[in-house]
Design an enzyme around this catalytic site. Structure first.
Site, PDB file in Angstrom:
ATOM      1  N   GLU A   1       0.851  -1.198   0.000  1.00  0.00           N
ATOM      2  CA  GLU A   1       0.000   0.000   0.000  1.00  0.00           C
ATOM      3  C   GLU A   1       0.893   1.257   0.000  1.00  0.00           C
ATOM      4  O   GLU A   1       1.954   1.268   0.640  1.00  0.00           O
ATOM      5  CB  GLU A   1      -0.825  -0.014   1.299  1.00  0.00           C
ATOM      6  CG  GLU A   1      -1.649   1.231   1.565  1.00  0.00           C
ATOM      7  CD  GLU A   1      -2.212   1.256   3.003  1.00  0.00           C
ATOM      8  OE1 GLU A   1      -1.516   0.822   3.950  1.00  0.00           O
ATOM      9  OE2 GLU A   1      -3.353   1.713   3.171  1.00  0.00           O
TER      10      GLU A   1
ATOM     11  N   ASN B   1      -6.999   6.028  -1.705  1.00  0.00           N
ATOM     12  CA  ASN B   1      -5.880   5.126  -1.425  1.00  0.00           C
ATOM     13  C   ASN B   1      -6.051   3.963  -2.410  1.00  0.00           C
ATOM     14  O   ASN B   1      -6.874   3.072  -2.196  1.00  0.00           O
ATOM     15  CB  ASN B   1      -5.960   4.664   0.035  1.00  0.00           C
ATOM     16  CG  ASN B   1      -4.748   3.884   0.466  1.00  0.00           C
ATOM     17  OD1 ASN B   1      -4.038   3.326  -0.350  1.00  0.00           O
ATOM     18  ND2 ASN B   1      -4.528   3.836   1.772  1.00  0.00           N
TER      19      ASN B   1
ATOM     20  N   LYS C   1      -9.382   1.799  -1.770  1.00  0.00           N
ATOM     21  CA  LYS C   1      -9.570   1.235  -0.424  1.00  0.00           C
ATOM     22  C   LYS C   1     -10.968   1.543   0.119  1.00  0.00           C
ATOM     23  O   LYS C   1     -11.378   2.712   0.168  1.00  0.00           O
ATOM     24  CB  LYS C   1      -8.501   1.806   0.501  1.00  0.00           C
ATOM     25  CG  LYS C   1      -8.434   1.234   1.904  1.00  0.00           C
ATOM     26  CD  LYS C   1      -7.207   1.805   2.614  1.00  0.00           C
ATOM     27  CE  LYS C   1      -6.986   1.258   4.002  1.00  0.00           C
ATOM     28  NZ  LYS C   1      -5.736   1.789   4.598  1.00  0.00           N
TER      29      LYS C   1
ATOM     30  N   GLU D   1      -5.804   8.850   7.871  1.00  0.00           N
ATOM     31  CA  GLU D   1      -6.331   8.385   6.576  1.00  0.00           C
ATOM     32  C   GLU D   1      -7.738   8.930   6.317  1.00  0.00           C
ATOM     33  O   GLU D   1      -8.094   9.236   5.194  1.00  0.00           O
ATOM     34  CB  GLU D   1      -6.350   6.863   6.520  1.00  0.00           C
ATOM     35  CG  GLU D   1      -4.993   6.240   6.287  1.00  0.00           C
ATOM     36  CD  GLU D   1      -5.112   4.791   5.866  1.00  0.00           C
ATOM     37  OE1 GLU D   1      -5.635   4.519   4.787  1.00  0.00           O
ATOM     38  OE2 GLU D   1      -4.684   3.923   6.651  1.00  0.00           O
TER      39      GLU D   1
ATOM     40  N   CYS E   1      -4.796  -3.034   3.054  1.00  0.00           N
ATOM     41  CA  CYS E   1      -4.481  -2.878   4.470  1.00  0.00           C
ATOM     42  C   CYS E   1      -5.653  -3.141   5.406  1.00  0.00           C
ATOM     43  O   CYS E   1      -5.987  -4.275   5.673  1.00  0.00           O
ATOM     44  CB  CYS E   1      -3.852  -1.511   4.742  1.00  0.00           C
ATOM     45  SG  CYS E   1      -3.065  -1.487   6.365  1.00  0.00           S
TER      46      CYS E   1
ATOM     47  N   ASN F   1       0.352  -0.953   5.384  1.00  0.00           N
ATOM     48  CA  ASN F   1       1.241  -0.192   6.288  1.00  0.00           C
ATOM     49  C   ASN F   1       0.579  -0.288   7.653  1.00  0.00           C
ATOM     50  O   ASN F   1      -0.476   0.327   7.880  1.00  0.00           O
ATOM     51  CB  ASN F   1       1.289   1.297   5.914  1.00  0.00           C
ATOM     52  CG  ASN F   1       2.136   1.607   4.696  1.00  0.00           C
ATOM     53  OD1 ASN F   1       3.291   1.994   4.809  1.00  0.00           O
ATOM     54  ND2 ASN F   1       1.541   1.447   3.515  1.00  0.00           N
TER      55      ASN F   1
HETATM   56  N1  CDV Z   1      -2.903   1.512   6.619  1.00  0.00           N
HETATM   57  C1  CDV Z   1      -3.838   0.932   7.408  1.00  0.00           C
HETATM   58  O1  CDV Z   1      -4.965   0.718   6.989  1.00  0.00           O
HETATM   59  N2  CDV Z   1      -3.465   0.617   8.672  1.00  0.00           N
HETATM   60  C2  CDV Z   1      -4.401   0.088   9.602  1.00  0.00           C
HETATM   61  C3  CDV Z   1      -4.167   0.678  10.954  1.00  0.00           C
HETATM   62  C4  CDV Z   1      -5.461   0.867  11.670  1.00  0.00           C
HETATM   63  C5  CDV Z   1      -3.236  -0.031  11.818  1.00  0.00           C
HETATM   64  C6  CDV Z   1      -4.391  -1.434   9.625  1.00  0.00           C
HETATM   65  O2  CDV Z   1      -5.482  -2.014   9.715  1.00  0.00           O
HETATM   66  O3  CDV Z   1      -3.340  -2.073   9.566  1.00  0.00           O
END
Ligand code: CDV
Length: 328
Positions: free
Chosen positions: A66, A126, A143, A162, A187, A212
């Site tokens: 991501e 995203n 996303k 975000e 993610c 991430n």
């Molecule tokens: N980039 C993300 O979406 N990170 C989220 C946060 C909340 C830790 C994740 O679900 O990993």
């Protein structure tokens, strides 16, 4: 665990259901940290290096994380879009990212790449693009589950903004690509069972997920020690319950002072991890994903058409939050 195409996928001799093999060699191209001042062109050079390493191991599809072109900028509060928009791409490919697309096409390798997308009419997403081995664009995914918060919260050691910087996408579309049915999620999407099931209902055989994930979770730091466990838990169960391969790829390591989870992995439709990174930096893992193996699960325990009861699940789409039963 090291990566290996020859790894025994732990599926024993359960070869009675999958008629013939449909093997796609897939690479997860994990990234280590990207500094805020690292030029895009340097990042693209790193991506090309990982792509070439994956190709040298026979991979036909390379999964990048991501927001793979920049540092994870939602950790900072910005008041003005003038400060935020430089993290976004207004075209893909662009003059700076074109060398990655050209190298991939020359090698006959497809890829998925996460980036921040700014559309011509001013919308911020995203996004992840999926590109076939001949360089054609299969599709773009935006996303759906956007985590974090909208406003500056100074009590946190770092922000997760975000929800300030991205609008949510509104579709989970699977595509015919790479000789199978392929989907992309991003993610936080991986934590929601709905994600996998909506893809599963399209016959998805391979789901690509970049992430991430800061290890420190400010709203409940008690979860920090479980970051790796939860990462594996959700992707392994999503793979098994929908009979699909899942490839989870991190941007890990300590980036601008924030430690993020690595532990990129490739998971079979049995739910077993078949390859996993063992560093927090730039690293390639590879596995032979036999897409035909998905049928072992999709036509037995998880034969949706035979066993699902959607008429009993109406709350899933009719209701967003919790409504507890009345009474004490
Ligand atoms: N980039 C993300 O979406 N990170 C989220 C946060 C909340 C830790 C994740 O679900 O990993």
């Amino acid at each position: 665990m090291t990566s290996s195409p020859a790894l025994d996928h732990g599926m024993g001799d359960d070869t009675t259901i999958a008629a013939s093999e449909r093997i796609l060699r897939v690479a997860g191209a994990q990234l280590g940290p990207i500094a805020r001042d690292e030029p895009r062109a340097t990042v693209v050079e790193r991506l090309i290096g990982l792509l070439e390493a994956a190709h040298s191991q026979g991979a036909e599809l390379v999964v990048f994380p991501e927001l793979a072109l920049t540092t994870f900028f939602p950790r900072w509060y910005f008041d003005s879009w003038d400060d935020i928009d430089p993290f976004f791409e207004t075209e893909m490919p662009s003059p700076i990212t074109a060398p990655l697309f050209e190298r991939a096409r020359a090698l006959g390798v497809g890829f998925s790449l996460g980036y921040a997308e700014l559309t011509a009419d001013g919308h911020h997403f995203n996004t992840t693009i999926l590109v076939e081995r001949d360089g054609s664009v299969v599709g773009r995914y935006r996303k759906v589950h956007v985590p974090g918060h909208e406003a500056h919260e100074p009590w946190r050691p770092f922000q997760h903004l975000e929800r300030r910087y991205f609008e949510p996408g509104d579709r989970f579309d699977a595509w015919q690509a790479f000789g199978g049915v392929v989907g992309v999620a991003t993610c936080n999407d991986r934590r929601w069972p709905e994600t996998y099931r909506v893809f599963g209902l399209q016959g998805c055989e391979l789901l690509l997920i970049g992430y991430n994930t800061p290890i420190h979770y400010a709203p409940d730091p008690g979860q920090n020690r479980l970051a790796g466990f939860h990462n594996a838990l959700v992707m392994q169960s999503g793979a098994y319950q929908n009979g699909m391969w899942v490839v989870g790829v991190a941007k890990g390591g300590v980036e601008e002072g924030v430690d993020s989870l690595a532990e990129s992995c490739i998971i079979g439709p049995s739910g077993e991890v078949v390859a996993r990174t063992d560093t927090t930096g730039d690293e390639v893992i590879v596995a032979d994903c036999d897409l035909a193996r998905c049928a072992n699960y999709k036509t037995t325990l998880f034969d949706f058409d035979r066993y699902r009861r959607p008429e009993v699940y109406t709350r899933i789409t009719a209701q967003r939050g919790v409504i507890a039963p009345e009474g004490s």
